[in-house]
Design a protein around this motif. Structure first.
Motif, short mmCIF file in Angstrom:
data_model
loop_
_atom_site.label_atom_id
_atom_site.label_comp_id
_atom_site.label_asym_id
_atom_site.label_seq_id
_atom_site.Cartn_x
_atom_site.Cartn_y
_atom_site.Cartn_z
N GLN A 140 11.75 -1.52 -57.72
CA GLN A 140 13.24 -1.25 -57.53
C GLN A 140 13.77 -0.10 -58.09
OE1 GLN A 140 15.28 -4.69 -58.83
NE2 GLN A 140 17.24 -4.19 -57.81
N VAL A 141 14.56 0.65 -57.19
CA VAL A 141 15.37 1.77 -57.39
C VAL A 141 16.65 1.32 -58.25
CG1 VAL A 141 16.16 4.23 -56.85
CG2 VAL A 141 14.01 3.24 -55.98
N LEU A 142 17.07 1.71 -59.09
CA LEU A 142 18.41 1.18 -59.58
C LEU A 142 19.37 2.03 -58.99
CD1 LEU A 142 17.73 0.76 -63.31
CD2 LEU A 142 18.12 -1.26 -61.45
N THR A 143 20.31 1.78 -58.24
CA THR A 143 21.30 2.61 -57.55
C THR A 143 22.85 2.71 -58.41
OG1 THR A 143 21.74 0.87 -56.16
CG2 THR A 143 20.42 2.27 -55.47
N ASP A 144 23.50 1.66 -58.10
CA ASP A 144 24.94 1.76 -58.77
C ASP A 144 24.92 0.90 -60.08
OD1 ASP A 144 26.32 3.71 -57.05
OD2 ASP A 144 25.79 2.27 -55.68
N GLY A 145 25.80 1.18 -60.56
CA GLY A 145 26.22 0.31 -61.90
C GLY A 145 25.24 0.24 -63.06
N TYR A 178 17.19 4.10 -68.74
CA TYR A 178 17.57 3.97 -67.34
C TYR A 178 18.82 4.66 -67.08
CZ TYR A 178 14.10 0.32 -66.44
OH TYR A 178 12.80 -0.38 -66.37
N ARG A 179 18.79 5.19 -65.97
CA ARG A 179 20.07 5.97 -65.04
C ARG A 179 19.64 5.63 -63.90
NH1 ARG A 179 17.87 8.85 -69.47
NH2 ARG A 179 19.23 10.30 -70.62
N LYS A 180 21.04 5.91 -63.09
CA LYS A 180 21.11 5.94 -61.68
C LYS A 180 19.70 6.63 -61.17
CE LYS A 180 24.09 6.29 -57.74
NZ LYS A 180 25.16 6.59 -57.13
#
Lengths: 294, 584, 328
Positions: free
Chosen positions: B561-566, B551-553
């Motif tokens: 769900q789209v991973l955004t920050d952090g 997983y990356r941004k």
């Protein structure tokens, strides 16, 4: 309610007097680490406890001529830390060091370990390989009996703790060309009963090329620490070679009949007996400065 | 049975006590001497929480008759140092972070002291040996070992333990000493079983004798008649709906089983007596007439159509679907597909502190001092089942000796409250280790089938998984556990095509619930094994396949769900690969 | 023969209840001597939430850590915080505590802006003083501000609740936003396998976790190490034995959690990749070091011996059987 009276005698004589006076209603407690569980679980019932922890005369490790005498109330910690045992009777020091945990080793005694009559009691397995004798004192007098003959059935000792007491264990000091080893395999590195434990006493010829005599004891295989007599016979008089060890392994497989238990399945225990028999022989021979020929 | 004189010297102070000859040393230390720093974790000499020094040697005081210590010297945790004057070990345990829940801490400190009294230059192995009879479930032991080394260095006069540990420039980011630390190392912290009130009674639970049975009748008359018994209660005595459950929409667990038992952990009756011993004796006098029912003990059996039903609604509690993309298409694009079955077994949380609680009325409010992971949740269950306004129940969390998910559910909280409610007396309940293990929730055993495909360049194309979790007789957090597994079906690896079916199934086994990381450790053994297998088959490294898919941004997780920050995954990955010199 | 191997495994883990509201709340009272009481229903079960909440409140208020007293999990005095589970407390209750402290701080700043005087956007607080950011010598103590407010009949009370933004999962597809924030991590285990017995010794575990912002680094290391303890037991020794629903080993004699001698050396590594909606960038860290332990150990065993156990626990006996099968 566990019991109604609790005595703390200081001599063997007082112990025997209490037992006699109580007429079967009193029972000896040594370290109590096993007995407390048995009483708690209702397996053992007693009206009175004769706690022998203050009988100082029974707490000792002595070398007398060709014999070693270990007082029955010597704790596992004392056995494990004894310089005499570590140097001359490794099997017993190591067996004691593997019992339970520091807390249990500080309270539990060698006498209790034997009278509790559990077939995998580490020190009892070691004593069996050492061919040790127990001195037992009762109202009727004194008796000496090999440790291996102290077992009536699982959990039941020949020694009746309502009548008599083991005072000491006696065995020969391992001499020249004699060595011992103790192996233990368990599911966890402390606080665990063994899947298998194995004690070995072995004597070689002077150039360490041949096994002259050997004793092997294992637990938990039977109602008592098991002497692997057939395997011993296979080894006696044989050269110290891998072939000899292999033959011994093949024999021990046929000789032992462990049961499935929480600690492990029977077939696994048999396989482990092979492994640890070989390891014990290698260690003992290496301690003598010898080696196994290919 | 008469009391006998018992002379003890505890922490340098002589005590002349009169106690029954069958008292255990830990009971005398806690109840007669009044030093509750020494804990009871297993009552079998197997956990070390009760460790004290007897004539300088650490022993398990729960396994020792008190009279064994007659005329002897005892040191408990309270004898090490005080809050104002901590022993170097106590300072060190706090400074190094060796204290978490604090329940094993007193015994651990005592074992460590015994070591340092004899050896001020211990090796790491010496330390591990010396504390090998002291179980800790919180720390993994590393910081305890470090702390003992730290104290040894101070005692050798080399380097003082840094104490107290204060904040650095920024408070957030500083490894300050825990705010509840000092009482935990001095033995002053009060855990639930350390509370004593005047006129306090004791309650015990009768657990089911069957895994699945109808209760035809419960005769409590003999138990009621026993001298010292205050009351015996069954489901009829519960004023409220007699039902609890952590998932608000699936409350399925009776406080006291009424017409049916579904597992051995079911509470069937409650005895309140003048002493715990009397209560225990009374349990054996309760006659319960059962009509045994066929039970189901495996997921495989439970989902059969004609399987005995654990609950009316059937044995399938939840089918969680996690569908995304098109797995058929995904597998058709794969150069390599791997699949296999995996299985895990039921686990116990094994917090060292067993469940305990004390309940009493004070000013019209029912106060319950107890272990809990959620005081407000427990308050609600007590109020509803006792028909009290929520405001008239006050749950006060006592210092809690670990939880790991196992102290989320109601265990004895409603029962101890009911006991106080019925008798009007302060009542204590404390589970033994056995009772704790029989009654508490467990980690779900999982049966898993996984199939994963990847392109020749290592990019994952599809994952398909069927997972069955045995939730035992009651829901507890079961649906949450299986849902979490489905939502993170293949860990931190991005896959566009997913078909995961997770089933939560009732059986007559002990109830499974929340346990540290909710179903994730189980699934992890499956997909991580297959990731290695894929890499092997594709001829790339275990590192590379994870690097490609991690997983990356901007990555999309199975729920869309789209991973955004952090998103720190790749940083955690590269750091560990480098530090561990992992190179395959 | 003794063979060594290394295995890797990774995790991501969402904070809080899956796709469901799970709020927390807190109160903060600041007193005239500049100290503060913080109330929140979060249950500290040893993981250290009380310490972390104290740090968050002290940092937000700008008063010394030692001047904050935190009261936890007493329904008579603390507001609801939800259950201590699912790594939710640092993130969710941490936010509630921070927002409650911020609420109190705004009351303090409003008054301080009048006292100093300065525009409210130009002031800050630290070490118990409220000051103008560019002129730190122009300051007033927090206690003085509270006292001034009290004289005008005002008590400084902050309150807040926080619920993570989530979207419930669709029943048919599972699509939605199950968690607002995540933590991530990687683990490498190194093992030594005795091929004659199946005995596995875990030698070393290197473990990283993304804490967002490490509020108390030592606490986080403790969580990483503790999770490894539970994971190691899960992998190698722990098993409830059942006979038709009856637990055969309800004791610590036969339910075998790791002792100090069974645990490896552990190297914890904390990564800080700030989480925008976490308190000071923090997310939760409590549980998930537990996730990859068994997987990484099993992968290490497979690396060492070339065959794989697919059923836990991987006891010596079970691995021995697999070794035998693979050699046949």
């Amino acid at each position: 309610m566990y019991w109604e009276n609790y005595y703390l005698p200081e001599t063997v004589e007082e112990v025997l007097k209490h037992l006699k006076d109580s007429n079967g209603n009193a029972r000896i407690m040594a370290g109590g680490t096993d007995l407390m569980i048995l009483v708690k679980n209702g397996i053992v019932k007693t009206r009175e406890i004769v706690d022998v922890c203050n009988v100082k005369e029974l707490n000792c490790i002595k070398e007398e001529g060709s014999l070693i005498r270990v007082g029955a109330l010597t704790t596992h910690t004392q056995l494990a830390e004894s310089e005499l045992l570590k140097k001359k009777v490794k099997v017993l020091a190591k067996a004691a060091s593997k019992v339970g945990s520091p807390q249990i080793r500080n309270a539990g005694t060698i006498g209790g370990n034997v009278v509790n009559a559990h077939s995998a009691a580490d020190t009892a397995v070691a004593l069996t390989a050492l061919n040790a004798k127990a001195r037992i004192q009762g109202a009727e007098g004194e008796l000496e009996k090999p440790v291996s003959e102290l077992y009536v059935e699982a959990g039941k000792s020949f020694v009746d703790p309502t009548k008599e007491i083991i005072t000491e264990f006696v065995f020969d000091v391992p001499g020249e060309n004699e060595a011992t080893a103790f192996m233990r395999h368990a599911k966890r590195k402390a606080l665990a009963l063994p899947i298998l434990n194995l004690a070995l006493w072995l004597k070689t010829n002077s150039d360490k090329s041949m096994i002259e005599d050997v004793r092997i004891a294992l637990g938990p295989m039977d109602y008592k620490p098991l002497r692997a007599l057939e395997t011993e016979n296979i080894l006696k008089g044989q050269p110290l070679t891998e072939k000899t060890i292999k033959e011994a392994q093949e024999t021990i497989v046929k000789e032992i009949k462990p049961r499935d238990s929480f600690q492990g399945g029977a077939s696994y225990k048999i396989e482990m007996a092979k492994v640890f028999l070989a390891r014990a022989i290698v260690e003992a021979v290496s301690d003598l400065g010898g080696k196994i020929d290919g | 049975m008469g009391k006998k004189q018992l002379n003890l010297n505890v922490n340098g102070k002589p005590y002349e006590l009169y106690v029954e000859p069958d008292k255990k040393l830990v009971e005398v230390i806690r109840e007669e001497v009044g030093l509750t720093g020494t804990k009871i974790g297993c009552n079998n000499g197997e956990c070390g929480a009760c460790t004290i020094l007897l004539e300088g040697e650490p022993v398990a005081s729960c396994m020792m008759p008190a009279f064994k210590a007659h005329g002897k010297n005892i040191v408990t945790v309270e004898g090490l140092g005080t809050a104002q004057n901590l022993h170097p070990l106590q300072k060190s345990f706090l400074a190094y972070g060796a204290v978490q829940c604090g329940f094993c801490t007193p015994g651990m400190l005592i074992s460590a002291k015994a070591l340092l009294d004899k050896n001020l230059n211990p090796t790491e192995l010496d330390i591990r040996q010396s504390i090998s009879g002291n179980l800790c479930r919180c720390t993994g032991y590393k910081k305890i070992v470090d702390a003992v080394q730290g104290a040894a260095a101070e005692l050798r006069g080399e380097k003082e333990v840094k104490w107290p540990v204060t904040t650095e420039d920024d408070i957030v980011g500083s490894s300050v000493t825990r705010v509840d630390g000092i009482p935990k190392v001095t033995g002053e912290s009060k855990f639930a079983n350390d509370y004593f009130f005047p006129n306090m009674a004791y309650a015990k639970t009768l657990f089911s004798a069957h895994p699945h049975a109808l209760i035809k009748n419960i005769d409590t008359s003999k138990a009621q008649a026993l001298d010292g018994v205050i009351g015996v209660y069954t489901s009829k005595d519960v004023p409220g709906p007699n039902i609890v459950g952590i998932m608000p929409h699936i409350k399925d667990t009776p406080v006291l089983a009424g017409d049916k038992v579904r597992c051995y952990g079911d509470a069937v009756a409650l005895v309140v007596a003048e002493s715990a011993e009397i209560a225990e004796e009374a349990l054996s006098l309760i006659d319960v007439e059962y009509e045994p029912l066929p039970g189901v003990f495996t997921v495989e059996d439970a989902i059969k159509e004609d399987a005995p039903k654990v609950h009316e609604g059937g044995n399938l509690l939840l089918h969680r679907k996690m569908y995304r993309g098109d797995v058929e298409k995904g597998f058709s694009e794969a150069a390599v597909i791997v699949e296999d079955n995996f299985k895990t077994r039921m686990n116990e949380h094994a917090y060292i502190e067993p469940e305990a609680g004390v309940a009493l009325f004070e000013g019209g409010v029912l106060k319950v001092y107890t272990i809990t992971q959620g005081a407000h949740y427990h308050r609600g269950e007590i109020a509803v089942n006792l028909n009290l306004p929520v405001s008239k129940v006050r749950v006060i969390q006592t210092t809690t000796g670990g939880g790991f998910g196992g102290k989320i559910d109601v265990s004895l909280q409603v029962l101890v409250a009911l006991a106080a409610f019925k008798t009007g007396r302060p009542v204590k309940m404390a589970y033994s280790r056995e009772e704790s293990m029989i009654n508490s929730t467990k980690r779900h055993p999982y049966y898993m089938h996984y199939k994963i495909g990847a392109r020749s360049d290592g990019k994952l194309t599809a994952v398909q998984a069927e997972i069955y979790g045995d939730t035992g007789a009651y829901s507890s957090h079961g649906p949450g556990v299986l849902t979490r597994t489905a939502a993170s079906i293949i860990g931190p690896y991005e896959v566009d095509n997913i078909k995961a079916d997770a089933y939560c199934v009732y059986t007559n086994n002990p109830q499974a619930g929340a346990m540290r990381a909710f179903g994730s450790p189980q699934a992890s053994i499956a997909y991580e094994a297959l990731m290695d297998e894929l890499a092997q088959k594709l001829g790339i490294s275990a590192v590379e396949i994870r690097r490609i898919n991690g997983y990356r941004k901007g990555s999309v997780i199975p729920t869309g769900q789209v991973l955004t920050d952090g998103v720190g995954f790749m940083e955690t990955f590269e750091k560990v690969v480098e530090k561990s010199e992992f190179n395959r | 023969m003794k063979l060594r191997g290394k295995g890797i495994a990774c995790f991501f883990y969402g904070m809080g209840n899956t796709g469901k509201p799970n709020p927390s709340s807190a109160y903060v009272e600041v007193m005239q001597d500049g100290s503060a009481n913080v109330f929140c229903g979060v249950a500290d079960i040893g993981q250290g939430s009380s310490t972390v909440m104290t740090q968050i409140a002290a940092q937000e208020l700008g008063i010394p850590f030692e001047k904050v007293t935190f009261t936890s999990a007493d329904t008579g005095v603390t507001p609801e915080a939800g259950v201590t589970s699912a790594c939710r407390q640092t993130f969710i209750s941490g936010n509630a505590v921070r927002l409650a402290a911020k609420d109190a701080k705004e009351q303090l700043f409003n008054e301080a802006a009048r006292i100093l005087p300065a525009g409210i956007e130009k002031i800050a607080s630290k070490d118990g003083y409220i000051y103008i950011e560019n002129f730190p010598e122009r300051k007033v103590s927090v206690g003085e501000v509270v006292t001034t407010l009290f004289k005008t009949g005002k008590v400084v009370i902050g309150k807040a609740s926080f619920n993570p933004p989530i979207v419930a999962l669709d029943d048919e597809t599972g699509q939605g936003i199950p968690y607002a924030v995540y933590t991530y991590g990687t683990m490498v285990s190194e093992v030594e396998v005795d091929t004659e017995t199946g005995q596995v010794d875990v030698i070393k575990i290197t473990a990283s976790q993304d804490a967002g912002k490490a509020i108390n680094p030592m606490n986080i290391e403790g969580q990483i190490e503790g999770g490894i303890g539970i994971g190691l037991g899960f992998c190698l020794s722990e098993e409830i034995f059942l006979d038709k629903g009856l637990i055969k080993n309800p004791n610590f004699n036969e339910y075998l959690l790791p002792t100090a001698l069974d645990m490896p050396d552990i190297e914890p590594i904390i990564v800080e990749c700030p989480e925008p909606i976490g308190p000071f960038g923090a997310n939760g860290v409590g549980e998930p070091s537990n996730v990859p332990v068994a997987a990484s150990i099993l992968n290490a065993i497979a690396d060492a011996v070339g065959c794989r156990v697919k059923e836990l626990p991987c006891t010596a006996e079970r691995l021995y059987e697999v070794l035998q099968q693979s050699s046949n």
